[in-house]
Write a protein that holds these residues in place. Structure first.
Motif, PDB file in Angstrom:
ATOM      1  N   ARG A  16     -23.913 -21.957  33.602  1.00  0.00           N
ATOM      2  CA  ARG A  16     -23.407 -21.676  32.245  1.00  0.00           C
ATOM      3  C   ARG A  16     -22.019 -21.049  32.234  1.00  0.00           C
ATOM      4  N   ASP A  17     -21.713 -20.233  33.228  1.00  0.00           N
ATOM      5  CA  ASP A  17     -20.466 -19.471  33.212  1.00  0.00           C
ATOM      6  C   ASP A  17     -19.452 -19.896  34.261  1.00  0.00           C
ATOM      7  N   MET A  18     -19.873 -20.643  35.266  1.00  0.00           N
ATOM      8  CA  MET A  18     -18.974 -21.032  36.351  1.00  0.00           C
ATOM      9  C   MET A  18     -18.956 -22.552  36.488  1.00  0.00           C
ATOM     10  N   PRO A  19     -17.901 -23.200  35.998  1.00  0.00           N
ATOM     11  CA  PRO A  19     -17.868 -24.662  35.979  1.00  0.00           C
ATOM     12  C   PRO A  19     -17.879 -25.326  37.358  1.00  0.00           C
ATOM     13  N   ASP A  20     -17.570 -24.585  38.408  1.00  0.00           N
ATOM     14  CA  ASP A  20     -17.579 -25.173  39.750  1.00  0.00           C
ATOM     15  C   ASP A  20     -18.920 -24.973  40.452  1.00  0.00           C
ATOM     16  N   GLN A  21     -19.886 -24.408  39.751  1.00  0.00           N
ATOM     17  CA  GLN A  21     -21.200 -24.109  40.319  1.00  0.00           C
ATOM     18  C   GLN A  21     -22.293 -24.898  39.597  1.00  0.00           C
ATOM     19  N   VAL A  22     -23.355 -25.158  40.342  1.00  0.00           N
ATOM     20  CA  VAL A  22     -24.562 -25.734  39.745  1.00  0.00           C
ATOM     21  C   VAL A  22     -25.747 -24.841  40.099  1.00  0.00           C
ATOM     22  N   LEU A  23     -26.757 -24.967  39.305  1.00  0.00           N
ATOM     23  CA  LEU A  23     -28.009 -24.253  39.507  1.00  0.00           C
ATOM     24  C   LEU A  23     -29.045 -25.290  39.897  1.00  0.00           C
ATOM     25  N   LEU A  24     -29.606 -25.115  41.076  1.00  0.00           N
ATOM     26  CA  LEU A  24     -30.678 -25.992  41.532  1.00  0.00           C
ATOM     27  C   LEU A  24     -31.982 -25.244  41.337  1.00  0.00           C
ATOM     28  N   ARG A  25     -32.928 -25.891  40.661  1.00  0.00           N
ATOM     29  CA  ARG A  25     -34.178 -25.220  40.305  1.00  0.00           C
ATOM     30  C   ARG A  25     -35.355 -26.008  40.846  1.00  0.00           C
ATOM     31  N   ALA A  26     -36.402 -25.279  41.173  1.00  0.00           N
ATOM     32  CA  ALA A  26     -37.633 -25.915  41.640  1.00  0.00           C
ATOM     33  C   ALA A  26     -38.820 -25.133  41.122  1.00  0.00           C
ATOM     34  N   ARG A  27     -39.907 -25.808  40.973  1.00  0.00           N
ATOM     35  CA  ARG A  27     -41.145 -25.148  40.566  1.00  0.00           C
ATOM     36  C   ARG A  27     -41.902 -24.613  41.771  1.00  0.00           C
TER      37      ARG A  27
END
Length: 107
Positions: A16-27
């Motif tokens: 949301r705040d860092m355009p060069d970053q992604v959030l990888l999510r897992a259950r």
């Protein structure tokens, strides 16, 4: 983006705040552990994805590209059935396949 692979099921979204970053999510934590053994995995038990890793987009591209290069099977579901630490997802992957099959039939 959702990715179902031999390493597990993950969701990738823009930070949301860092355009060069992604959030990888897992259950399931093991899905991130297999892809990011040296990264901090953040537990978020109140969220729909209980585990998260923040990485640069470049790092995400590197990890995903490696997964593509490591494909060694002609049938994904059959490959999952042979992987002991991922076999428990086989029914879920069949469900995803079925939902998308039905979606395509209605197009």
């Amino acid at each position: 983006m959702w990715i179902a692979s031999k390493n597990g099921f993950i969701s990738i979204v823009q930070h949301r705040d860092m355009p060069d970053q992604v959030l990888l999510r897992a259950r399931v934590k093991k899905d991130l552990e297999s892809l990011f053994p040296s990264e901090e995995i953040i537990a978020t038990p109140e969220a729909d994805y209980g585990f998260r890793v923040f990485v640069s987009k470049e790092k995400a591209v590197e990890i995903i590209s490696k997964q593509v290069m490591d494909i060694d099977y002609p049938n994904f579901k059959n490959a999952i059935a042979k992987i002991p630490n991922q076999r428990d997802k086989l029914d879920a992957y069949h469900d995803i396949w079925g939902v998308m099959w039905n979606y395509a039939k209605n197009q």
